[in-house]
Scaffold this active site. Structure first.
Site, short mmCIF file in Angstrom:
data_model
loop_
_atom_site.label_atom_id
_atom_site.label_comp_id
_atom_site.label_asym_id
_atom_site.label_seq_id
_atom_site.Cartn_x
_atom_site.Cartn_y
_atom_site.Cartn_z
N PRO A 25 59.36 46.14 28.19
CA PRO A 25 60.21 45.10 28.77
C PRO A 25 59.37 44.00 29.40
CG PRO A 25 60.13 47.03 30.20
CD PRO A 25 59.43 47.41 28.93
N MET A 26 59.65 42.75 29.03
CA MET A 26 58.88 41.63 29.59
C MET A 26 59.78 40.46 29.93
SD MET A 26 55.36 41.77 27.40
CE MET A 26 56.20 42.19 25.89
N THR A 27 59.87 40.17 31.22
CA THR A 27 60.66 39.04 31.71
C THR A 27 60.10 37.74 31.18
OG1 THR A 27 61.36 40.19 33.68
CG2 THR A 27 61.26 37.80 33.84
N GLN A 101 66.84 46.46 29.39
CA GLN A 101 66.33 47.02 30.65
C GLN A 101 67.22 46.49 31.78
OE1 GLN A 101 62.81 45.78 32.88
NE2 GLN A 101 62.12 47.91 32.88
N HIS A 167 65.63 50.04 35.24
CA HIS A 167 64.34 49.64 35.83
C HIS A 167 64.22 50.30 37.21
CE1 HIS A 167 60.72 47.70 36.72
NE2 HIS A 167 60.98 46.47 36.32
N TYR A 172 60.98 47.19 42.59
CA TYR A 172 62.30 46.55 42.61
C TYR A 172 63.32 47.51 43.24
CZ TYR A 172 59.88 43.15 39.78
OH TYR A 172 58.97 42.22 39.36
C1 FMN Z 1 55.19 38.48 31.00
C2 FMN Z 1 55.46 39.88 31.48
C3 FMN Z 1 56.71 40.19 32.00
C4 FMN Z 1 56.99 41.51 32.42
N1 FMN Z 1 58.28 41.81 32.84
C5 FMN Z 1 58.61 43.10 33.05
C6 FMN Z 1 59.97 43.47 33.26
O1 FMN Z 1 60.90 42.66 33.23
N2 FMN Z 1 60.23 44.79 33.49
C7 FMN Z 1 59.25 45.73 33.51
O2 FMN Z 1 59.53 46.91 33.72
N3 FMN Z 1 57.96 45.40 33.29
C8 FMN Z 1 57.63 44.12 33.03
N4 FMN Z 1 56.33 43.81 32.69
C9 FMN Z 1 55.33 44.89 32.52
C10 FMN Z 1 55.27 45.32 31.05
O3 FMN Z 1 56.46 45.97 30.64
C11 FMN Z 1 54.11 46.29 30.80
O4 FMN Z 1 54.30 47.45 31.54
C12 FMN Z 1 52.77 45.67 31.14
O5 FMN Z 1 52.65 44.37 30.57
C13 FMN Z 1 51.63 46.53 30.63
O6 FMN Z 1 51.63 46.59 29.23
P1 FMN Z 1 50.55 45.74 28.37
O7 FMN Z 1 49.24 46.04 28.98
O8 FMN Z 1 50.71 46.28 26.97
O9 FMN Z 1 50.91 44.29 28.48
C14 FMN Z 1 56.00 42.51 32.32
C15 FMN Z 1 54.75 42.17 31.81
C16 FMN Z 1 54.48 40.90 31.37
C17 FMN Z 1 53.13 40.60 30.77
#
Ligand code: FMN
Length: 364
Positions: A25-27, A101, A167, A172
């Site tokens: 999940p990525m915001t 999410q 989440h 949070y």
């Molecule tokens: C731009 C961005 C937005 C994110 N938003 C969320 C989110 O909305 N919810 C969440 O649980 N984690 C969020 N994360 C964390 C990611 O889900 C993930 O756990 C983290 O990037 C590590 O994975 P990676 O190393 O493969 O990027 C976000 C990460 C990034 C980079």
């Protein structure tokens, strides 16, 4: 190393996946008015076309006045639902599977200090950084919030999503109830032990389960760390981890998503098992690992502008083959490159791209 285990099927309840790769999940903050638009539809469709096993969407917030901390976070209520319906349709047409999410940001601040919801929903009126942010949630606030999580879960199922993820991580709202630092309540929603402080999450899970029925998979995302408190441990040892996680499983969680910044870091001394490994060991349910898969730098540094290079998947595969966890979430590598899964599947390693934080600025 062979990628066979990464591209083997997985099933939980009504969910059947072709492979073990989950888009983390990525915001993205690209949903003006809280409604995912065509650019958001196309963004998720591209990842489904590349063969991502399960897409977990960016956090999408429930119907509470203060459930988001940035203006363009999508809603999973009201008009937001019509936007999500289009995303689900496009992902399914491309052969993909998708879970929203479901989120409430609690007292964790967003990146724009001028944009802050008031009054904030928090267990004890305290932010992660110890700031006083208003009154603790009342019984009525808590009941309304739990009901809103349940409604979002039911709406997700009605829209055709394949699963939901709650989440419960990263400081949070749900996590603020887990953490003694932000949960100083002396009523039934607080308590001296992590087991007692699971109560809010347990009630959210029960409301979600009641809304989706017995066969629909529920994932909950959890983390020991909180924003700015990277070494925090909610559970200091395996017994505390069991006291934290087993009530969540008993309340209806089918899959635990164990969030780390670097998946190879051991959770407790004396074993190389990571968080997902221990979560599976103490509860017996399937788990998802995450954190710097396929990249040599971690995501908080990326927010500060750090680039990363592609990294071998051998250590990840060693742990997956050993049975430590069942699914692997990949964040930035898939944000950066919609074709990442196809490139890994087809062993096109020379085509894997370095990660550039410039990718955060667009929704390609
Ligand atoms: C731009 C961005 C937005 C994110 N938003 C969320 C989110 O909305 N919810 C969440 O649980 N984690 C969020 N994360 C964390 C990611 O889900 C993930 O756990 C983290 O990037 C590590 O994975 P990676 O190393 O493969 O990027 C976000 C990460 C990034 C980079």
């Amino acid at each position: 190393m062979s990628h066979t285990s990464l591209f083997s099927p997985f099933a939980s309840k009504s969910l059947e996946l072709d492979n073990r790769i989950v888009m983390a999940p990525m915001t993205r903050n690209f949903s003006p008015g809280g409604v995912p638009d065509q650019a958001v539809v196309d963004y998720y469709r591209r990842r489904a076309e590349s063969g991502v096993g399960l897409i977990v969407t960016e956090g999408t917030v429930i119907e509470r006045p203060a459930s988001k901390n940035e203006a363009n976070i999508p809603n999973i209520y009201g008009e937001g639902l019509a936007g999500w319906a289009k995303v689900v349709e496009a992902v399914h047409a491309a052969g993909g599977k998708i879970a929203p999410q479901i989120w409430h940001t609690g007292a964790a601040f967003g990146r724009n200090p001028q944009w802050r919801p008031t009054p904030m929903d928090t267990p004890s009126g305290i932010s992660l950084s110890d700031e006083a942010v208003g009154e603790p949630m009342t019984e009525a606030d808590i009941a309304d919030t739990i009901a809103a999580f349940g409604r979002a879960a039911g709406d997700a199922k009605r829209l055709g999503f394949d699963a939901i993820e709650l989440h419960g991580a990263h400081g949070y709202l749900i996590d603020e109830f887990f953490w003694a630092h932000t949960n100083r309540r002396t009523d039934v929603w607080g308590g001296a032990t992590i087991g007692e402080r699971t109560r809010f999450a347990v009630e959210v899970l029960k409301a979600a389960r009641a809304a989706v029925g017995p066969d629909f998979p529920i994932i909950i995302r959890l983390s020991q760390w909180k924003g700015g408190h990277w070494d925090n441990k909610l559970a200091a040892d395996p017994a505390e981890m069991e006291a934290w996680l087993q009530p969540l499983v008993d309340a209806g969680a089918n899959i635990l998503h164990a969030s780390q910044r670097r998946f190879w870091e051991p959770e407790f001394e004396g074993s190389d098992l990571n968080f997902a490994g221990w979560a599976k060991k103490v509860t017996g349910v399937p788990t998802i690992t995450v954190g710097s898969v396929g990249l040599n730098g971690e995501f908080i540094a990326a927010f500060g502008g750090a680039a990363s290079e592609p990294q071998s998947l051998d250590e990840l595969l060693r742990r997956l083959d050993r049975g430590d966890f069942d699914l692997v979430a990949v964040g930035r590598a898939i944000l950066n490159d919609p074709e990442w899964v196809a490139k890994v599947r087809d062993s096109r390693h020379d085509d894997l791209k370095a990660f550039s934080p410039a990718a955060f600025a667009t929704l390609y």
